[in-house]
Write a protein that holds these residues in place. Structure first.
Motif, short mmCIF file in Angstrom:
data_model
loop_
_atom_site.label_atom_id
_atom_site.label_comp_id
_atom_site.label_asym_id
_atom_site.label_seq_id
_atom_site.Cartn_x
_atom_site.Cartn_y
_atom_site.Cartn_z
N ILE A 67 0.75 -1.01 0.12
CA ILE A 67 -0.06 0.16 -0.16
C ILE A 67 0.95 1.07 0.18
O ILE A 67 1.59 1.65 0.80
CB ILE A 67 -0.82 0.19 1.14
CG1 ILE A 67 -1.93 -1.19 1.14
CG2 ILE A 67 -1.67 1.36 1.23
CD1 ILE A 67 -2.79 -1.53 2.60
N PHE A 68 1.00 1.90 -1.11
CA PHE A 68 1.57 3.21 -1.33
C PHE A 68 0.71 4.33 -1.25
O PHE A 68 -0.31 4.23 -1.88
CB PHE A 68 2.44 3.15 -2.49
CG PHE A 68 3.50 2.08 -2.31
CD1 PHE A 68 4.90 2.43 -1.87
CD2 PHE A 68 3.34 0.74 -2.91
CE1 PHE A 68 5.83 1.55 -1.75
CE2 PHE A 68 4.21 -0.28 -2.78
CZ PHE A 68 5.62 0.19 -2.34
N LEU A 69 1.42 5.34 -0.86
CA LEU A 69 0.65 6.87 -0.76
C LEU A 69 1.74 7.93 -1.34
O LEU A 69 3.06 7.51 -1.20
CB LEU A 69 0.21 7.35 0.39
CG LEU A 69 -0.90 6.61 1.25
CD1 LEU A 69 -0.77 7.21 2.59
CD2 LEU A 69 -2.17 6.52 0.41
N THR A 70 1.47 9.01 -1.89
CA THR A 70 2.45 10.01 -2.24
C THR A 70 1.87 10.99 -0.98
O THR A 70 0.79 11.61 -1.26
CB THR A 70 2.10 10.31 -3.65
OG1 THR A 70 2.39 9.55 -4.49
CG2 THR A 70 3.01 11.60 -3.87
N GLY A 71 2.90 11.40 -0.39
CA GLY A 71 2.31 12.22 0.85
C GLY A 71 3.66 12.78 1.66
O GLY A 71 4.93 12.40 1.27
N ASP A 72 3.58 13.68 2.60
CA ASP A 72 4.31 14.35 3.42
C ASP A 72 4.65 13.44 4.62
O ASP A 72 3.64 13.29 5.28
CB ASP A 72 4.22 15.76 3.74
CG ASP A 72 5.21 16.27 4.36
OD1 ASP A 72 5.70 15.75 5.39
OD2 ASP A 72 5.77 17.21 4.13
N ALA A 103 -6.52 0.19 -0.93
CA ALA A 103 -7.62 0.93 -2.22
C ALA A 103 -7.93 -0.44 -3.06
O ALA A 103 -7.15 -1.52 -3.09
CB ALA A 103 -6.67 1.88 -2.91
N THR A 104 -8.77 -0.40 -3.82
CA THR A 104 -9.14 -1.41 -4.71
C THR A 104 -9.45 -0.61 -5.87
O THR A 104 -9.37 0.61 -6.15
CB THR A 104 -10.64 -2.10 -4.42
OG1 THR A 104 -11.48 -1.32 -4.37
CG2 THR A 104 -10.53 -2.59 -3.08
N GLU A 105 -9.61 -1.27 -7.21
CA GLU A 105 -10.07 -0.65 -8.56
C GLU A 105 -11.21 0.12 -8.19
O GLU A 105 -11.38 0.95 -8.89
CB GLU A 105 -10.07 -2.01 -9.53
CG GLU A 105 -8.62 -2.54 -9.90
CD GLU A 105 -9.07 -3.66 -10.98
OE1 GLU A 105 -10.09 -3.45 -11.64
OE2 GLU A 105 -8.07 -4.29 -11.18
N GLU A 106 -12.15 -0.27 -7.56
CA GLU A 106 -13.44 0.39 -7.48
C GLU A 106 -13.32 1.65 -6.49
O GLU A 106 -13.97 2.88 -6.63
CB GLU A 106 -14.59 -0.34 -6.71
CG GLU A 106 -15.07 -1.44 -7.90
CD GLU A 106 -13.99 -2.72 -7.69
OE1 GLU A 106 -13.55 -3.07 -6.58
OE2 GLU A 106 -13.82 -3.48 -8.49
N ASP A 107 -12.37 1.54 -5.47
CA ASP A 107 -12.25 2.64 -4.41
C ASP A 107 -10.70 2.86 -4.28
O ASP A 107 -9.96 2.02 -3.60
CB ASP A 107 -12.80 2.24 -3.06
CG ASP A 107 -12.36 3.49 -1.99
OD1 ASP A 107 -12.20 4.40 -2.22
OD2 ASP A 107 -12.84 3.09 -0.80
N SER A 174 -12.01 7.96 10.71
CA SER A 174 -11.53 7.42 9.42
C SER A 174 -10.91 8.43 8.64
O SER A 174 -11.46 9.52 8.44
CB SER A 174 -12.93 7.03 8.83
OG SER A 174 -12.55 6.33 7.70
N VAL A 175 -9.59 8.04 8.07
CA VAL A 175 -8.76 9.00 7.34
C VAL A 175 -8.66 8.13 5.91
O VAL A 175 -8.44 7.04 5.81
CB VAL A 175 -7.42 9.07 7.73
CG1 VAL A 175 -6.52 9.87 6.56
CG2 VAL A 175 -7.49 9.79 9.04
N ARG A 176 -9.16 9.00 4.87
CA ARG A 176 -8.92 8.29 3.33
C ARG A 176 -8.08 9.09 2.52
O ARG A 176 -8.28 10.41 2.55
CB ARG A 176 -10.63 8.24 2.84
CG ARG A 176 -11.51 7.43 3.60
CD ARG A 176 -12.82 7.33 2.97
NE ARG A 176 -12.78 7.40 1.58
CZ ARG A 176 -12.64 6.36 0.71
NH1 ARG A 176 -12.62 5.03 1.21
NH2 ARG A 176 -12.80 6.48 -0.79
N LEU A 177 -7.18 8.31 1.90
CA LEU A 177 -5.99 9.22 1.23
C LEU A 177 -5.97 8.31 -0.02
O LEU A 177 -5.93 7.12 -0.07
CB LEU A 177 -4.76 8.95 1.97
CG LEU A 177 -4.60 9.62 3.45
CD1 LEU A 177 -3.48 9.41 4.11
CD2 LEU A 177 -4.61 11.41 3.01
N PRO A 178 -5.68 9.44 -1.08
CA PRO A 178 -5.55 8.62 -2.54
C PRO A 178 -4.25 7.69 -2.65
O PRO A 178 -3.13 8.12 -1.90
CB PRO A 178 -5.31 9.78 -3.39
CG PRO A 178 -5.24 11.12 -2.54
CD PRO A 178 -5.40 10.65 -1.31
N ALA A 179 -4.57 6.65 -3.14
CA ALA A 179 -3.57 5.51 -3.30
C ALA A 179 -2.58 5.79 -4.48
O ALA A 179 -3.11 6.39 -5.35
CB ALA A 179 -3.95 3.93 -3.15
#
Length: 182
Positions: A67-72, A103-107, A174-179
């Motif tokens: 699970i990867f994110l782009t973030g600070d 994350a999934t393909e749908e979310d 609940s925190v949601r962040l773009p994958a």
């Protein structure tokens, strides 16, 4: 005296961070990162505090290595230190659980849920919980900056933060962040 000084220093630092965010002067250092690394680091740091209160702190993260994110990194660490620290602070018995949902393909958002069995937040307070300097009930030992700053950081990452709660039953943030997909 030492604890009071540390608390005051933390509050001043939070005020400075809020000022930077509100004036558009905060420069974030976005890199590709594994969110599990941040969560494990924060849990390791806060486990002694949880144990001291007789609480169980657990991180549930299956398949989290990919699970990867782009973030600070530092700013996200600040958010999760605040959320998990608050969960421990406002829980007298029971547990604090962190769930990492890929994350999934749908979310395409990664979801991190911090839930506790603490005192909870009243329905009247919930709509204002992320407002600047909102400290909740008068007997709360809260300065009203941590959740506000957390929301600003998550907004700057293109994510969302929300809460559900029930008095005497606990809270769930609940925190949601773009994958970031490879």
């Amino acid at each position: 005296i030492i604890r009071s000084n540390k608390n005051l220093l933390e509050m001043v630092n939070n005020l400075l961070e809020v000022y930077c965010y509100e004036n558009g002067e905060k420069i974030l250092n976005f890199t590709k990162l594994k969110i599990i690394d941040i969560l494990e680091e924060v849990c390791q740091q806060l486990t002694p505090l949880a144990r001291e209160k007789g609480l169980e702190l657990s991180l549930n993260a299956e398949n989290a290595g990919e699970i990867f994110l782009t973030g600070d990194r530092l700013e996200l660490r600040r958010v999760f230190t605040n959320l998990i620290g608050n969960a421990i602070k406002f829980t007298q018995k029971g547990d604090v659980k962190i769930h990492l949902i890929p994350a999934t393909e749908e979310d395409t958002f990664v979801t991190i849920v911090v839930e506790d069995t603490g005192i909870g937040i009243s329905a009247e307070e919930l709509p204002r919980i992320f407002e600047r300097l909102y400290s909740g009930s008068p007997d709360s030992s809260n300065n009203g900056l941590g959740l506000y700053l957390s929301r600003r950081i998550i907004d700057a990452h293109g994510g969302t933060i929300s809460v559900t709660s029930e008095l005497e039953r606990g809270s769930s943030f609940s925190v949601r962040l773009p994958a970031s997909f490879r």
